[in-house]
Design a protein around this motif. Structure first.
Motif, PDB file in Angstrom:
ATOM      1  N   GLU A 240      -0.093   4.217  -2.580  1.00  0.00           N
ATOM      2  CA  GLU A 240      -0.536   5.520  -2.086  1.00  0.00           C
ATOM      3  C   GLU A 240       0.386   6.638  -2.567  1.00  0.00           C
ATOM      4  OE1 GLU A 240      -1.909   7.387   2.192  1.00  0.00           O
ATOM      5  OE2 GLU A 240      -0.048   6.235   2.103  1.00  0.00           O
TER       6      GLU A 240
ATOM      7  N   TYR B  42       0.795  -1.232   0.000  1.00  0.00           N
ATOM      8  CA  TYR B  42       0.000   0.000   0.000  1.00  0.00           C
ATOM      9  C   TYR B  42       0.830   1.286   0.000  1.00  0.00           C
ATOM     10  CZ  TYR B  42      -3.376   3.556   1.320  1.00  0.00           C
ATOM     11  OH  TYR B  42      -4.142   4.697   1.350  1.00  0.00           O
ATOM     12  N   PRO B  43       1.905   1.397   0.784  1.00  0.00           N
ATOM     13  CA  PRO B  43       2.658   2.665   0.760  1.00  0.00           C
ATOM     14  C   PRO B  43       3.116   3.078  -0.640  1.00  0.00           C
ATOM     15  CG  PRO B  43       3.367   1.311   2.606  1.00  0.00           C
ATOM     16  CD  PRO B  43       2.471   0.451   1.765  1.00  0.00           C
ATOM     17  N   TYR B  44       3.441   2.118  -1.496  1.00  0.00           N
ATOM     18  CA  TYR B  44       3.911   2.422  -2.848  1.00  0.00           C
ATOM     19  C   TYR B  44       2.741   2.837  -3.740  1.00  0.00           C
ATOM     20  CZ  TYR B  44       7.850   0.033  -0.813  1.00  0.00           C
ATOM     21  OH  TYR B  44       8.860  -0.324   0.030  1.00  0.00           O
TER      22      TYR B  44
END
Length: 762
Positions: A236, A232-234
């Motif tokens: 987002e 998810y961080p990538y």
């Protein structure tokens, strides 16, 4: 057609229908005498390197993520270059292991790869080695492990380099301008990852997939874990920065998800066997004292059940380490992409808790009512509490994932194993003085004659003694052979991505992982409960038959005992109908098995943390085939109830009663798991009211304390149509207890078993 539609069409019309080529059989690294002199774990790493250098590579049409694992399956085996010497294989075989005895089940720490890249992991290994060298604790075995890790990590880089060159060649040949740009971009991505930490969502997907595909090309059948969390961080960052649109992200996700399915084969005539009788054993056995008949592979009645299965489980949603809801936009994106592809792999699971969004319930309900049998649904609160009771810290327990079927474990930190305690078989032993009705031989010595049992309690106590003896024996085997697997089939690459293998300098299955969990599974649970109810009620309370008559009836498969058979089937309560009589027997059995486990913990379980579960996985037909007619009225060699589900056809009081029976049990000691497998008629859950009904059913099950739930939304008509015209129903999926399968790929016996279960759909 869109790119995603073309990818899906390719899967079903080409990839699934084309015979796969198996690579690796006949390959060897032992041609050089100098290599033969190296330690086995170094030779295993050199075999991994050989795979990276020589395995087939390919770029598929339209895909945005590259990497094709070599062909393999759980049901039909795996191929790998020869690296062990004959005397090493012979020594391992005496302990019940082969070079292919790689258990799978263990999700790697994919976040570590994303955080450090291969480069950073190499530096971690160098630093750990220096620290041990400075403290004079670096022994030869540890040094060999570190060297094998380094060789294995370099091998992943070699494979990435081969894809860089292949993509360059494909781009030069490509005439379509748009596709040429995609190929060049993919080439650039593979030139950066997995060597370095990713900077974009596409790089993160590619980095994880290439390592994952290489694991599966080197005999490591692993789950993919909580992918919506570590990716998810990538996603987002790319969405926020405007580097990609959500539509582009959807294309990337579908391209990535499709990679998990490319090895699927729908035609049974194309399957090949590459496993021997013992290749899947991983708990250890003294083979000089074992009956070889115990170790059977997929027989004809079960043929193909595991053919398209690689222990690939993905789990989404749930809590984060602080206890907050972890559901995010990528959770939905992955679920929608998986729904679109109509895949059976990865096996999909979703975690729920008290604060899970309504949208997540509704999306899962909409998928489940239209077939699939997945996602498997997990209830965070009791699972997390149960894992904490086992001794796992709360932060780690909240981050639980699952293995290749449904068992809970801590991703990137767990070496996991289990054993099956066949409780229905144990009752057969009691009634037949230790003999197997199917195999016609004595398998359990020292049991008393039927005249010994004065009342139900005396019968039940001997049953518990058999159960305890079996569990104790399994634990002793696990402890005794704890190092035997790593001595013949070590996993240097996986160990590099499992906490705390690098710092401890130990291979993950040999004391390197943070948690060593060994689980005692009850198998044949509902049939055992129903059999105990028959013995208690008909033999000892109402005295309408005797143990001797019951034993004779089961031995005769109830031929000539039709009146007794009808009495058993229609007069005695059965588990799954909210009947206090039967539910109390079930509750007591689980509580008594918990006490047995507590006793065994006190006696000592070595390095192993002991877990409990109730399981058949997909083998309820296979294990039923090994047991004769049983006291509950089940006929010889018929399937047993799957996991914690009722015996087929015995749940007659509806879904609410079924849920009440299952949730009447104390599940906290059984946090490793025990799914209830339900069938619903899709005609009964149509429209918006159907979604409401489905979500209400799921919420009720969880509110009452149920751990895991699977729901298959198919009816008899759909299945019969698929049998008649299979090519028009290629995407019809059914749940098999530990996985889902395309219905048309199953054996006739297994199809018939599924149809019988579906006739009881609610």
């Amino acid at each position: 057609m869109t790119k995603s539609e073309r990818i899906k069409a390719r899967l079903f019309d080409e990839d699934f229908m084309k015979k796969k080529e198996w690579w690796g059989e006949g390959e060897t690294i032992l041609a050089d005498e100098n290599i033969k002199k190296k330690p086995l774990i170094i030779r295993k790493a050199l075999a991994i390197e050989h795979v990276a250098k020589h395995m087939p590579v390919a770029v598929r049409p339209d895909e945005l993520i590259v990497g094709v694992p070599t062909m393999a399956s759980v049901g039909f085996g795996r191929c790998f270059p020869t690296y062990a010497l004959p005397q090493e294989e012979e020594r391992a075989a005496k302990c019940g292991y082969t070079v292919k005895s790689v258990a799978g089940h263990h999700p790697a720490n994919y976040e570590k790869l994303l955080r450090l890249g291969l480069r950073g992991v190499r530096e971690e290994i160098k630093e750990a080695r220096r620290n041990l060298e400075r403290s004079s604790d670096l022994d030869e075995e540890t040094d060999n492990l570190y060297e094998s890790m380094r060789i294995s990590l370099d091998a992943v880089g070699i494979l990435a380099g081969r894809y860089v060159e292949l993509l360059r060649k494909e781009a030069v040949k490509e005439r379509n301008k748009e596709r040429k740009i995609e190929l060049m971009q993919m080439m650039e991505v593979c030139s950066r990852v997995p060597e370095n930490p990713p900077e974009t969502f596409q790089e993160a997907l590619q980095s994880v997939w290439l390592l994952f595909a290489f694991f599966h090309s080197t005999m490591e059948f692993l789950p993919i874990g909580r992918s919506d969390q570590y990716l998810y961080p990538y996603y987002e960052a790319d969405i926020t920065a405007g580097r990609i649109t959500r539509i582009q992200a959807e294309e990337l996700v579908i391209s990535w998800l499709a990679k998990f399915s490319e090895r699927v084969q729908l035609k049974p005539e194309q399957w090949e066997m590459h496993l021997g009788d013992m290749d899947s054993q991983f708990n250890g056995r003294d083979m000089e004292q074992e009956d070889a008949a115990t170790y059977d592979n997929d027989e004809s009645y079960n043929y193909g059940t595991s053919a398209n299965h690689w222990l690939i489980n993905m789990i989404l949603g749930g809590m984060d380490s602080e206890g907050a809801d972890a559901t995010n936009d990528l959770t939905y994106l992955i679920l929608e992409g998986w729904k679109f592809l109509e895949a059976v792999t990865p096996t999909m699971s979703v975690r729920f808790h008290n604060n899970s969004p309504k949208k997540l319930y509704e999306l899962c309900a909409s998928i489940l009512r239209n077939g699939a049998g997945e996602p498997v649904l997990y209830n965070d609160e009791p699972i997390i509490e149960g894992l904490v009771r086992m001794g796992i810290p709360l932060e780690d327990a909240r981050n639980y994932s699952n293995d290749g079927c449904w068992e809970t474990l801590i991703p990137g930190k767990t070496s996991f194993g289990f054993c099956m305690n066949q409780v229905l078989q144990m009752i057969e032993y009691q009634l037949q003085q230790g003999r197997s009705l199917v195999r016609s031989c004595l398998e359990k010595k020292g049991l008393p004659p039927l005249s010994f049992y004065r009342d139900y309690e005396s019968f039940y106590e001997v049953f518990l003694d058999i159960l305890e003896d079996n569990a104790r024996s399994e634990i002793k085997n696990k402890i005794r052979f704890s190092k035997a697997r790593s001595d013949i089939a070590p996993s240097p690459l996986l160990s590099a991505f499992m906490d705390d293998c690098v710092t401890r300098g130990r291979e993950y299955s040999d004391g390197g992982a943070v948690y060593d969990i060994f689980t005692l599974m009850l198998c044949g649970f509902s049939g055992c409960v129903d059999s105990l109810a028959v013995i208690k009620k008909l033999v000892f309370e109402e005295q309408r038959t005797t143990l001797a008559e019951l034993a004779g009836a089961t031995k005769a498969n109830f031929e000539g005992h039709e009146a007794l058979h009808q009495l058993i089937c229609n007069h005695v309560p059965k588990f799954g109908n909210d009947d206090p009589y039967c539910d109390e027997i079930a509750r007591r059995l689980m509580a008594d098995f918990t006490c047995i486990a507590d006793k065994l913990r006190i006696e000592g379980t070595g390095k192993y943390m002991l877990g409990l579960g109730i399981a058949t996985f997909e083998f309820y037909a296979k294990w039923g085939h090994d047991i004769g007619a049983s006291a509950d009225g089940r006929l010889a060699q018929e399937p047993i109830g799957s996991n914690v589900s009722p015996v087929i056809g015995m749940d007659k009081a509806g879904p609410t009663a079924l849920i009440r029976s299952v949730t009447a049990l104390d599940w906290l000691p059984y946090a490793i798991g025990g799914p209830l497998d339900m069938q619903v008629n899709p005609n009964e859950v149509n429209g918006s009211q159907g979604i409401t009904r489905m979500t209400g059913l799921i919420r009720s099950y969880f509110d009452l304390g149920g751990l895991m739930l699977t729901i298959t939304g198919v009816n008899t008509e759909m299945l019969e149509n698929a049998r008649k015209d299979p090519m028009r129903h290629k995407s019809l999926r059914v749940r098999l207890g530990g996985m889902s399968a395309y219905f048309i790929s199953l054996s006739e016996e297994m199809q018939e078993s599924i149809i019988r279960k579906t006739k009881r759909s609610f």
